[in-house]
Design a protein around this motif. Structure first.
Motif, PDB file in Angstrom:
ATOM      1  N   GLN A  95       0.808  -1.210   0.000  1.00  0.00           N
ATOM      2  CA  GLN A  95       0.000   0.000   0.000  1.00  0.00           C
ATOM      3  C   GLN A  95       0.850   1.272   0.000  1.00  0.00           C
ATOM      4  OE1 GLN A  95      -3.381   0.620  -0.276  1.00  0.00           O
ATOM      5  NE2 GLN A  95      -3.353  -1.530  -0.927  1.00  0.00           N
ATOM      6  N   PHE A  96       2.075   1.199   0.541  1.00  0.00           N
ATOM      7  CA  PHE A  96       2.930   2.389   0.565  1.00  0.00           C
ATOM      8  C   PHE A  96       3.373   2.797  -0.841  1.00  0.00           C
ATOM      9  CE2 PHE A  96       5.932  -1.104   0.642  1.00  0.00           C
ATOM     10  CZ  PHE A  96       7.025  -0.661  -0.087  1.00  0.00           C
ATOM     11  N   LEU A  97       3.168   1.907  -1.834  1.00  0.00           N
ATOM     12  CA  LEU A  97       3.489   2.228  -3.226  1.00  0.00           C
ATOM     13  C   LEU A  97       2.274   2.759  -3.994  1.00  0.00           C
ATOM     14  CD1 LEU A  97       5.769  -0.825  -4.088  1.00  0.00           C
ATOM     15  CD2 LEU A  97       6.503   1.553  -3.787  1.00  0.00           C
ATOM     16  N   SER A  98       1.157   2.954  -3.307  1.00  0.00           N
ATOM     17  CA  SER A  98      -0.021   3.536  -3.960  1.00  0.00           C
ATOM     18  C   SER A  98       0.337   4.930  -4.476  1.00  0.00           C
ATOM     19  CB  SER A  98      -1.191   3.626  -2.974  1.00  0.00           C
ATOM     20  OG  SER A  98      -1.594   2.335  -2.575  1.00  0.00           O
ATOM     21  N   HIS A  99      -0.221   5.291  -5.626  1.00  0.00           N
ATOM     22  CA  HIS A  99       0.173   6.536  -6.273  1.00  0.00           C
ATOM     23  C   HIS A  99      -1.031   7.193  -6.928  1.00  0.00           C
ATOM     24  CE1 HIS A  99       0.587   3.120  -9.000  1.00  0.00           C
ATOM     25  NE2 HIS A  99       0.149   3.938  -9.938  1.00  0.00           N
ATOM     26  N   SER A 100      -0.934   8.489  -7.102  1.00  0.00           N
ATOM     27  CA  SER A 100      -1.992   9.235  -7.782  1.00  0.00           C
ATOM     28  C   SER A 100      -1.811   9.215  -9.285  1.00  0.00           C
ATOM     29  CB  SER A 100      -2.014  10.685  -7.292  1.00  0.00           C
ATOM     30  OG  SER A 100      -0.766  11.316  -7.544  1.00  0.00           O
ATOM     31  N   ARG A 134       4.060   8.945  -8.542  1.00  0.00           N
ATOM     32  CA  ARG A 134       3.754   9.969  -7.545  1.00  0.00           C
ATOM     33  C   ARG A 134       3.046   9.296  -6.366  1.00  0.00           C
ATOM     34  NH1 ARG A 134       4.291  15.224  -9.332  1.00  0.00           N
ATOM     35  NH2 ARG A 134       4.758  15.457 -11.566  1.00  0.00           N
ATOM     36  N   LEU A 135       3.811   9.007  -5.336  1.00  0.00           N
ATOM     37  CA  LEU A 135       3.289   8.266  -4.194  1.00  0.00           C
ATOM     38  C   LEU A 135       2.326   9.129  -3.384  1.00  0.00           C
ATOM     39  CD1 LEU A 135       6.610   6.554  -2.988  1.00  0.00           C
ATOM     40  CD2 LEU A 135       4.928   5.716  -4.648  1.00  0.00           C
ATOM     41  N   THR A 136       1.282   8.503  -2.891  1.00  0.00           N
ATOM     42  CA  THR A 136       0.293   9.223  -2.072  1.00  0.00           C
ATOM     43  C   THR A 136       0.569   9.084  -0.586  1.00  0.00           C
ATOM     44  OG1 THR A 136      -1.169   7.289  -2.193  1.00  0.00           O
ATOM     45  CG2 THR A 136      -1.521   9.029  -3.821  1.00  0.00           C
ATOM     46  N   SER A 137       1.400   8.111  -0.205  1.00  0.00           N
ATOM     47  CA  SER A 137       1.718   7.918   1.216  1.00  0.00           C
ATOM     48  C   SER A 137       2.777   8.914   1.665  1.00  0.00           C
ATOM     49  CB  SER A 137       2.224   6.496   1.464  1.00  0.00           C
ATOM     50  OG  SER A 137       1.256   5.539   1.105  1.00  0.00           O
ATOM     51  N   ASN A 159       4.833  17.092   6.209  1.00  0.00           N
ATOM     52  CA  ASN A 159       3.768  16.681   5.286  1.00  0.00           C
ATOM     53  C   ASN A 159       4.269  16.881   3.858  1.00  0.00           C
ATOM     54  OD1 ASN A 159       1.286  15.859   4.297  1.00  0.00           O
ATOM     55  ND2 ASN A 159       0.469  17.940   4.304  1.00  0.00           N
ATOM     56  N   TYR A 160       4.503  15.754   3.173  1.00  0.00           N
ATOM     57  CA  TYR A 160       5.045  15.826   1.821  1.00  0.00           C
ATOM     58  C   TYR A 160       3.921  16.103   0.822  1.00  0.00           C
ATOM     59  CZ  TYR A 160       9.268  13.852   3.844  1.00  0.00           C
ATOM     60  OH  TYR A 160      10.385  13.642   4.612  1.00  0.00           O
ATOM     61  N   THR A 161       4.050  17.216   0.113  1.00  0.00           N
ATOM     62  CA  THR A 161       3.078  17.549  -0.929  1.00  0.00           C
ATOM     63  C   THR A 161       3.475  16.950  -2.278  1.00  0.00           C
ATOM     64  OG1 THR A 161       4.254  19.628  -1.342  1.00  0.00           O
ATOM     65  CG2 THR A 161       2.404  19.685   0.219  1.00  0.00           C
ATOM     66  N   ARG A 162       4.724  16.516  -2.371  1.00  0.00           N
ATOM     67  CA  ARG A 162       5.196  15.844  -3.588  1.00  0.00           C
ATOM     68  C   ARG A 162       6.143  14.729  -3.167  1.00  0.00           C
ATOM     69  NH1 ARG A 162       9.279  16.962  -7.989  1.00  0.00           N
ATOM     70  NH2 ARG A 162       8.326  16.206  -9.916  1.00  0.00           N
ATOM     71  N   ASN A 163       5.875  13.529  -3.687  1.00  0.00           N
ATOM     72  CA  ASN A 163       6.667  12.369  -3.314  1.00  0.00           C
ATOM     73  C   ASN A 163       6.748  11.462  -4.548  1.00  0.00           C
ATOM     74  OD1 ASN A 163       7.914  10.173  -2.134  1.00  0.00           O
ATOM     75  ND2 ASN A 163       6.548  10.083  -0.360  1.00  0.00           N
ATOM     76  N   VAL A 164       7.869  11.512  -5.266  1.00  0.00           N
ATOM     77  CA  VAL A 164       7.973  10.834  -6.552  1.00  0.00           C
ATOM     78  C   VAL A 164       9.128   9.841  -6.524  1.00  0.00           C
ATOM     79  CG1 VAL A 164       8.204  11.105  -9.045  1.00  0.00           C
ATOM     80  CG2 VAL A 164       7.099  12.903  -7.698  1.00  0.00           C
ATOM     81  N   LEU A 165       8.828   8.594  -6.847  1.00  0.00           N
ATOM     82  CA  LEU A 165       9.845   7.574  -7.041  1.00  0.00           C
ATOM     83  C   LEU A 165      10.146   7.494  -8.529  1.00  0.00           C
ATOM     84  CD1 LEU A 165      11.614   5.174  -6.099  1.00  0.00           C
ATOM     85  CD2 LEU A 165       9.588   3.713  -6.406  1.00  0.00           C
ATOM     86  N   THR A 166      11.405   7.674  -8.906  1.00  0.00           N
ATOM     87  CA  THR A 166      11.770   7.678 -10.321  1.00  0.00           C
ATOM     88  C   THR A 166      12.797   6.589 -10.606  1.00  0.00           C
ATOM     89  OG1 THR A 166      13.694   9.169 -10.218  1.00  0.00           O
ATOM     90  CG2 THR A 166      11.509  10.186 -10.278  1.00  0.00           C
ATOM     91  N   SER A 167      12.776   6.098 -11.830  1.00  0.00           N
ATOM     92  CA  SER A 167      13.786   5.155 -12.297  1.00  0.00           C
ATOM     93  C   SER A 167      14.228   5.565 -13.691  1.00  0.00           C
ATOM     94  CB  SER A 167      13.240   3.723 -12.314  1.00  0.00           C
ATOM     95  OG  SER A 167      12.163   3.601 -13.217  1.00  0.00           O
TER      96      SER A 167
END
Length: 271
Positions: A95-100, A134-137, A159-167
Motif C-alpha cells: 500500500q505504501f506504493l499507492s500513487h496518484s 507519484r506516491l500518495t503515502s 507533510n510531503y506535498t510531492r513524493n515521486v519515485l523515479t527510475s
C-alpha cells in the motif's frame, strides 16, 4: 490552298496540345513537390539512414540494405500502470506504493538494422526511459536496504506535498516492423513489435514539503537492475500509440514485491 490551310490547323492544334500537356505535367510536379515539402520528417538521424521520403523513392532501391547511426526517434510519452500480481489493487504490504499518477517517457538515440524489402525491416536501438510514480503515502523509502522498506512520517512533523519515485533505464528494443504501401498522401501504416531490455542507470526519490522544502535522494531502491519485456507500436505516418509490458518484477531482492510489475501505454512520435 485548302490542303495547306488544313495542315496548318492540324499542326497548330498539335502544338497547343503538347504545350498544354507539358504545362499540366509541370504544374503536377510543382504541386507534388510542394505537398512533399509540407511533410515533416519527425526522425532526426545521423549516419546511414532508412530514408522514407518521396525523394528517395524516385530511384530504384536495392534490398536488403543496412542502415544505422545516431537518431532521435520513437519518442514515447504515456502512463504507467504498475500491477500487483496481475491486479491494479495493491496488497496490504504494498500500500505504501499507492500513487496518484505514474508516467512513462523515453526515446532512442542510436539504431542499427536491415530493411529486407519495401515493407519489412528488422532493427535494434538504444535509448533512455524514465518511469515516475507519484506516491500518495507520507513515506520515505529507506536507502541501501534490501528488501525495500518504507519509513512512514507523521504528517504533523513533515507533510510531503510531492513524493515521486523515479527510475532511469538504458533501453534496448529489438523490433520487427511491417509497413503498408503508401497512401495517396505518401504516408504508411506501421506495426512494430518485439522484445525490449533495460539496464538500470539510477533511481531516486524526490520530495517536497513546506517544512523541509525540496529534497532529492539517489539510490537503487531495489529497482530491477535488468528488466525485460515486450513492446508494440501501431501508427500512421510519424504518429502512433505504444504499449509495453515488463515481464519481470519491478523490484529485486524484495519478497513482498514479488509479482509487482509495470505496464505502460501512450503516444509515440517517430518510427
Amino acid at each position: 490552298m485548302k490542303s495547306y490551310v488544313y495542315h496548318m490547323i492540324v499542326w497548330v492544334a498539335l502544338g497547343l496540345s503538347v504545350t498544354n500537356t507539358a504545362q499540366a505535367q509541370t504544374q503536377d510536379t510543382l504541386i507534388a513537390e510542394r505537398d512533399s515539402s509540407k511533410k515533416v520528417n519527425m526522425n532526426l538521424s545521423l549516419g546511414k539512414s532508412d530514408d522514407d521520403s518521396e525523394k528517395s523513392n524516385k530511384k530504384k532501391i536495392k534490398y536488403p540494405r543496412v542502415f544505422g547511426g545516431l537518431t532521435f526517434s520513437r519518442i514515447d510519452w504515456g502512463f504507467s500502470r504498475p500491477m500487483d500480481n496481475g491486479s491494479f489493487t495493491f496488497s496490504e504490504e504494498n500500500q505504501f506504493l499507492s500513487h496518484s499518477r505514474a508516467s512513462n517517457f523515453g526515446f532512442d538515440v542510436a539504431q542499427f538494422g536491415v530493411r529486407l524489402d519495401d515493407n519489412i525491416k528488422v532493427y535494434t536501438a538504444a535509448g533512455f526511459e524514465w518511469n515516475y510514480m507519484r506516491l500518495t503515502s507520507n513515506v520515505i523509502l529507506n536507502q541501501n536496504q534490501a528488501p525495500l522498506t518504507p519509513t512512514f512520517v507523521d504528517p504533523n512533523d513533515v507533510n510531503y506535498t510531492r513524493n515521486v519515485l523515479t527510475s532511469t533505464y538504458l533501453r534496448i528494443p529489438v523490433a520487427f516492423e511491417w509497413r503498408s504501401a503508401r497512401s495517396r498522401g505518401g504516408d504508411r501504416v506501421r506495426i512494430v513489435a518485439g522484445p525490449m531490455f533495460g539496464v538500470l542507470l539510477k533511481g531516486s526519490q524526490r520530495l517536497r514539503s513546506s517544512e523541509l522544502g525540496k529534497q532529492s535522494f539517489r539510490d537503487t531502491y531495489n529497482l530491477q537492475s535488468f528488466q525485460y519485456g515486450a513492446h508494440l507500436r501501431v501508427g500512421f505516418g510519424s504518429f502512433g500509440v505504444f504499449t509495453k509490458y515488463y515481464m519481470n518484477d519491478m523490484f529485486e531482492q524484495s519478497p513482498n514485491q514479488e509479482g509487482f510489475r509495470n505496464f505502460a501505454f501512450g503516444l509515440t512520435l517517430g518510427f
